[in-house]
Design a protein around this motif. Structure first.
Motif: not given
Length: 664
Positions: A197-218
């Motif tokens: 469950e943490d795999l999903l929870i932490f991936t979600t948190a990381i994508l939301r916490s850092d705009p540059s990481i979220g942008e790279e993924f998207r």
């Protein structure tokens, strides 16, 4: 082959829908995997998206592999031309391994593949009984449900009460275990153990916490497809929302009336609310059933039409596309032994008619119900495999119980009946008087109860056996089991059968207390989920469908059950097995004696137990009716057409001879 070749109008509509939100409501057998893989291929072929920018997720590795295989055939999955088709957890793990160093620096993480040991550690620190392995498994399952539902230790007690959770501990104590478990995963230096469950929870948190990481993924992924969307959990939906980042290039496919995993945290609410969230979404209904005959489809529609509640409002009316086939067979029996004998007789009939054993499945509600079928199939020489579980005598709780009984049998004889001695011996390992709380403890209890019922059968058939003799007979039964083989008949719970199909399906144990389960009868929500499970079971059959129930557990116990409420209005009242012959007031003693003797001889010749030929209550029923034709015999309550076909002529001869001798 192009992406649009060979599609029906509704499938084509889904495939050609413009980019943006698309919701495909797909009934059983309507070609949902074909449709979504063709949609992905069409988006790629038409230049609307690059294959590397598509992420398709589903719930099992098997389903993901099937999706990749179909995409490969369509030319959009392979080296240099790859659509990512993965499970939620596999996709999250891959992303977490890549983005973790960017977000978390030097801190490291490792995957905690199993919660059991960690839960045991914190339970010991909280002075709980760590020798109770079922309790530890139930604690781990409860933590998994809470985390999948997006519930932390602080919210657990209130939410558990709201939804009526059957928790293994008092909610306040459960909160202590949950909080201690979460704390134990964090090392003093900040390193972490992450569960699934943490795999999903932490991936979600990381994508939301850092705009540059979220942008790279998207930038990498622009188009998303979710299969079996009715089974999404809240934390999976959170991750999906983080992936989307406010975009709407999303295709989902599912059927709310196949929601059968609510106990894990899955909810169909996201599927039901899709068009509210995306008012401009394209909505397509797939209702042409290419799997099952019209007769099976008709029964499935009739079963789900009786559903109630919001989910029922989305039900699809399937339309069978195959040529007509045989009508579904309904069969009621006096007791479980008669039911098993009748089912195995019908299986033999199908195999003789050319249906491969590998294309036959026996489905039941709980795994403990497999034991009787394992024994009967072994005696009949029919190979089988148990899906999603070990064979009855290979299950850990039964191995431990057999070891205990064998040890006791080598000592002084107990000063009580063999059955009572077995019950007494199994009490310390989980056979309590009342059904326990917790899914794992309850499963163990059901398996041990089955073992006692098997002992009761042995003791009734051979009353002169002492405790050691009964245990020796029990060991003989364990040794006679066939080794499961890949090409054999399938024994499976209805849950484990989801996503599979066979030419012939036997739905067994369809009585109140089994389907729906006894504890589910207290909740309308749980009863409706059990109804959906019944619907899923029906839709596993391509051509032959056999539905059966029994009115008591064993011989001579009387009719204490009633058939499942889900069969009300479905069972044709004109069928022979439901129009019993009128009976005399008492059985003919000469016929009882003759049939009993014949049963012993027949069992000896076939190398099976007498109870697997015909039960004692059935002998009395036949001796009460004294039938003179196959038609009359088939109408004896619980006997049925399949038994009439198998042994009817011999029984009529025995009955006729007994009557003639008395007259002579």
């Amino acid at each position: 082959m192009t992406a649009t070749d060979g599609l029906d109008p509704e499938q084509l509509e889904a495939v050609l829908a413009p980019r943006g939100p698309v919701c495909v409501l797909a009934g059983a057998g309507t070609g949902k995997t074909r449709t979504i893989t063709r949609r992905i291929a069409h988006l790629v072929e038409s230049g609307q998206v690059n294959p590397e920018q598509v992420l398709a997720v589903t719930f099992t590795a098997r389903a993901a592999a099937e999706m990749r295989e179909r995409l490969s055939v369509l030319g959009v999955s392979g080296p240099g031309n790859r659509v990512a088709a993965q499970t939620f957890h596999a996709a999250a793990m891959r992303q977490l391994r890549y983005f973790w160093p960017m977000a978390m620096g030097e801190r490291r993480w490792e995957l905690l593949e199993h919660k059991f040991r960690m839960v045991g550690r914190v339970a010991r620190e909280l002075h709980l009984d760590v020798s109770d392995r079922d309790l530890l498994r139930d604690l781990a399952s409860e933590i998994e449900w809470a985390k999948s539902s997006g519930i932390g230790p602080g919210q657990y007690a209130e939410r558990a009460r709201e939804v009526g959770r059957d928790a293994p501990l008092d909610p306040r104590k459960m909160v202590e275990v949950f909080a201690a478990y979460e704390a134990a995963k964090v090392a003093p230096n900040g390193d972490r153990l992450l569960d699934f469950e943490d795999l999903l929870i932490f991936t979600t948190a990381i994508l939301r916490s850092d705009p540059s990481i979220g942008e790279e993924f998207r930038t990498r992924y622009r188009s998303f497809v979710v299969d079996e969307y009715q089974d999404v959990t809240p934390i999976q939906q959170d991750l999906l929302d983080a992936w989307l980042g406010g975009r709407d290039d999303l295709t989902v496919v599912g059927d709310a009336n196949q929601t059968i995993y609510s106990f894990t945290g899955a909810t169909p609410s996201y599927l039901l609310d899709f068009t509210r969230r995306y008012p401009e979404a394209t909505l397509v209904r797939l209702q042409r059933d290419y799997r099952s005959t019209p007769e099976v489809v008709g029964l499935a529609n009739a079963a789900i039409e009786k559903a109630r509640g919001r989910i029922a409002g989305t039900r699809l009316k399937l339309v069978g596309q195959r040529p007509p086939g045989p009508e579904p067979v309904f069969a009621g029996f006096d007791d479980e032994i008669s039911e098993v004998v009748g089912v195995v007789a019908q299986i033999r009939k199908l195999i003789r008619a050319g249906v491969p054993a590998a294309q036959i499945a026996v489905l039941y509600r709980v795994n403990a119900q497999s034991q009787a079928y394992e024994e009967a199939l072994s005696e009949a020489g029919i190979d089988y495999q148990v899906r999603g579980a070990q064979g009855f005598f290979e299950r850990p709780e039964i191995v431990a119980a057999m070891r205990r009984l064998t040890t006791l049998a080598a000592g002084p004889a107990p000063q009580m009946s063999p059955v009572d001695a077995v019950r007494h011996a199994l009490h310390p390992v989980g056979l309590t008087e009342a059904e326990p709380k917790g899914a794992n403890a309850r499963s163990r209890w059901q398996q041990l109860l089955r073992l006692v019922e098997l002992v009761e059968t042995i003791a009734a058939a051979e009353p002169d056996r002492d405790f050691a003799g009964v245990i020796a007979a029990l060991e003989d039964r364990a040794r006679m089991r066939h080794v499961p083989v890949g090409g054999g008949l399938t024994l499976s719970s209805m849950h484990a059968a989801k996503g599979l199909e066979w030419d012939a399906v036997f739905l067994t144990g369809l009585h109140e207390g089994s389907l729906p389960l006894g504890r589910a009868s207290k909740s309308t929500h749980e009863v409706e989920e059990e109804r959906r499970l019944f619907y899923v079971g029906i839709t596993r059959a391509r051509e032959h469908l056999h539905l059966s129930w029994s009115l008591s557990r064993g011989e001579g116990r009387g009719a204490k059950r009633r058939r499942s409420r889900f069969l009300d209005g479905l069972v044709p009242q004109t069928r022979a097995e439901l129009a019993p012959m009128p009976e005399r007031s008492d059985p003919d003693p000469d016929v009882v004696k003759a049939l009993t003797a014949w049963r012993e001889d027949f069992a000896r010749a076939e190398e099976i137990t007498p109870g697997n030929v015909m039960s004692k209550p059935m002998i009395r029923s036949i001796a009460t009716v004294v039938p003179t034709s196959i038609e009359e015999l088939a109408r004896v309550r619980g006997f049925g057409a399949e038994n009439a076909d198998r042994i009817g002529s011999q029984i009529l001869r025995v009955v006729g001879d007994a009557v003639a001798q008395r007259r002579g």
